[in-house]
Design a protein around this motif. Sequence first.
Motif, PDB file in Angstrom:
ATOM      1  N   ASP A 206       5.978  25.251 117.085  1.00 49.79           N
ATOM      2  CA  ASP A 206       4.753  24.446 117.195  1.00 49.79           C
ATOM      3  C   ASP A 206       3.520  25.224 116.754  1.00 49.79           C
ATOM      4  O   ASP A 206       2.584  24.640 116.194  1.00 49.79           O
ATOM      5  CB  ASP A 206       4.565  23.987 118.650  1.00 49.79           C
ATOM      6  N   THR A 207       3.502  26.520 117.024  1.00 50.96           N
ATOM      7  CA  THR A 207       2.290  27.323 116.792  1.00 50.96           C
ATOM      8  C   THR A 207       2.216  27.901 115.384  1.00 50.96           C
ATOM      9  O   THR A 207       1.130  27.977 114.798  1.00 50.96           O
ATOM     10  CB  THR A 207       2.223  28.464 117.826  1.00 50.96           C
ATOM     11  N   ALA A 208       3.346  28.326 114.846  1.00 52.45           N
ATOM     12  CA  ALA A 208       3.361  28.971 113.522  1.00 52.45           C
ATOM     13  C   ALA A 208       4.593  28.516 112.748  1.00 52.45           C
ATOM     14  O   ALA A 208       5.480  29.320 112.451  1.00 52.45           O
ATOM     15  CB  ALA A 208       3.340  30.482 113.669  1.00 52.45           C
ATOM     16  N   PRO A 209       4.686  27.239 112.411  1.00 53.11           N
ATOM     17  CA  PRO A 209       5.929  26.692 111.841  1.00 53.11           C
ATOM     18  C   PRO A 209       6.388  27.341 110.548  1.00 53.11           C
ATOM     19  O   PRO A 209       7.587  27.402 110.284  1.00 53.11           O
ATOM     20  CB  PRO A 209       5.594  25.213 111.631  1.00 53.11           C
ATOM     21  N   GLN A 210       5.467  27.841 109.724  1.00 54.79           N
ATOM     22  CA  GLN A 210       5.850  28.388 108.421  1.00 54.79           C
ATOM     23  C   GLN A 210       6.005  29.902 108.421  1.00 54.79           C
ATOM     24  O   GLN A 210       6.267  30.487 107.371  1.00 54.79           O
ATOM     25  CB  GLN A 210       4.824  27.975 107.358  1.00 54.79           C
ATOM     26  N   ARG A 211       5.873  30.539 109.592  1.00 53.56           N
ATOM     27  CA  ARG A 211       6.126  31.982 109.658  1.00 53.56           C
ATOM     28  C   ARG A 211       7.631  32.217 109.653  1.00 53.56           C
ATOM     29  O   ARG A 211       8.389  31.532 110.331  1.00 53.56           O
ATOM     30  CB  ARG A 211       5.523  32.586 110.921  1.00 53.56           C
ATOM     31  N   ARG A 212       8.068  33.216 108.896  1.00 54.23           N
ATOM     32  CA  ARG A 212       9.477  33.588 108.882  1.00 54.23           C
ATOM     33  C   ARG A 212       9.792  34.419 110.114  1.00 54.23           C
ATOM     34  O   ARG A 212       8.995  35.264 110.526  1.00 54.23           O
ATOM     35  CB  ARG A 212       9.822  34.353 107.611  1.00 54.23           C
ATOM     36  N   VAL A 213      10.945  34.153 110.702  1.00 54.08           N
ATOM     37  CA  VAL A 213      11.372  34.843 111.917  1.00 54.08           C
ATOM     38  C   VAL A 213      12.766  35.410 111.687  1.00 54.08           C
ATOM     39  O   VAL A 213      13.659  34.696 111.209  1.00 54.08           O
ATOM     40  CB  VAL A 213      11.397  33.888 113.132  1.00 54.08           C
ATOM     41  N   THR A 214      12.960  36.684 112.008  1.00 56.43           N
ATOM     42  CA  THR A 214      14.297  37.259 112.033  1.00 56.43           C
ATOM     43  C   THR A 214      14.698  37.413 113.485  1.00 56.43           C
ATOM     44  O   THR A 214      14.036  38.128 114.248  1.00 56.43           O
ATOM     45  CB  THR A 214      14.355  38.612 111.319  1.00 56.43           C
TER      46      THR A 214
END
Length: 319
Positions: A206-214
């Motif tokens: 919800d807060t940072a939808p387009q940030r990549r997460v590993t």
Amino acid sequence: MIAPTSAPTGFSLVQAAAAAAAHQNFPPATLYMVATPIGNLADFSLRAIHVLALVDAIACEDTRVSAGLLRHLGVDKPLLALHEHNESSAAPRVLERLGRGERVAYVSDAGTPAISDPGAALCAQAQAAGFRVMPLPGASSGVTLLSAAGDAHAATQGLGFSFVGFLPAKGASRQAQLEAALQRSGSVLLLEAPHRIEDLAQRLADTAPQRRVTLGRELTKQFEQIHTLLAVDLPAWLGADAQRLKGEFTQAIHAEAPPDVADAPPAVPDTALHVLRVLLAELPLKQAVSLATQITGVARNPLYQAALQLREAPEAPAP
């Protein structure tokens, strides 16, 4: 919990550790901060094993956990309980031993002490009292995951990373600290327990939808899993398999790409673009991208960006 393994008959870990490290200097009246494995006992360093066999006492986060570890090593030492609820009051007992010239080690249940585990207050009190503090490096879940996250542009842009650890368990402070962490430059490392991972995943989506997460699950253990995806896709990925919700979690939230990276056209092979064009002519965008990902093996995000560009591009005039 670390699963012990059986050592070959006649083989002593303590003897092997002494052969490797005994010639080094281990001064008395010193607090040794010893990193322990986060899941794989084979990650324990020989120098750490030698120090645990050498010291006069071991302060530890949980005496039951440390007792099991020491039994496997073949080490028998007095254990002093020093955890987050008694660290300040228990530290003077350690300082008394140091004052008598003893060597004392401190270990947390897993990983490097005083990072996201107790040990920082003890370390500060020992230094303030004039005693030497010697760290013995070893496993750390955050650095372990970061080495496999591939966040190369953060390093080249001088952004580095921030270790946040565990967010507050609930309430407005949990969201506030998450948003503050996302404002930091560079990558952000978070830890989370299994019963809160779904909540954290949804907040990230919800807060940072387009940030990549590993996402790293059960790092160094038998069922280790490392997966990189967009934050918006994280809740669905976790929910697709009940096994993905089990274990201990470390997350690297990748640094936001600099403008020259963010604006660059997606690197999609011509063959994949052809497949995407054919599918877009017959199907909705998301379905076309999903099928193109399965057919071509190209990652979803570049295909999605390419699909948006194809949709926005004017059609070529008929010949």
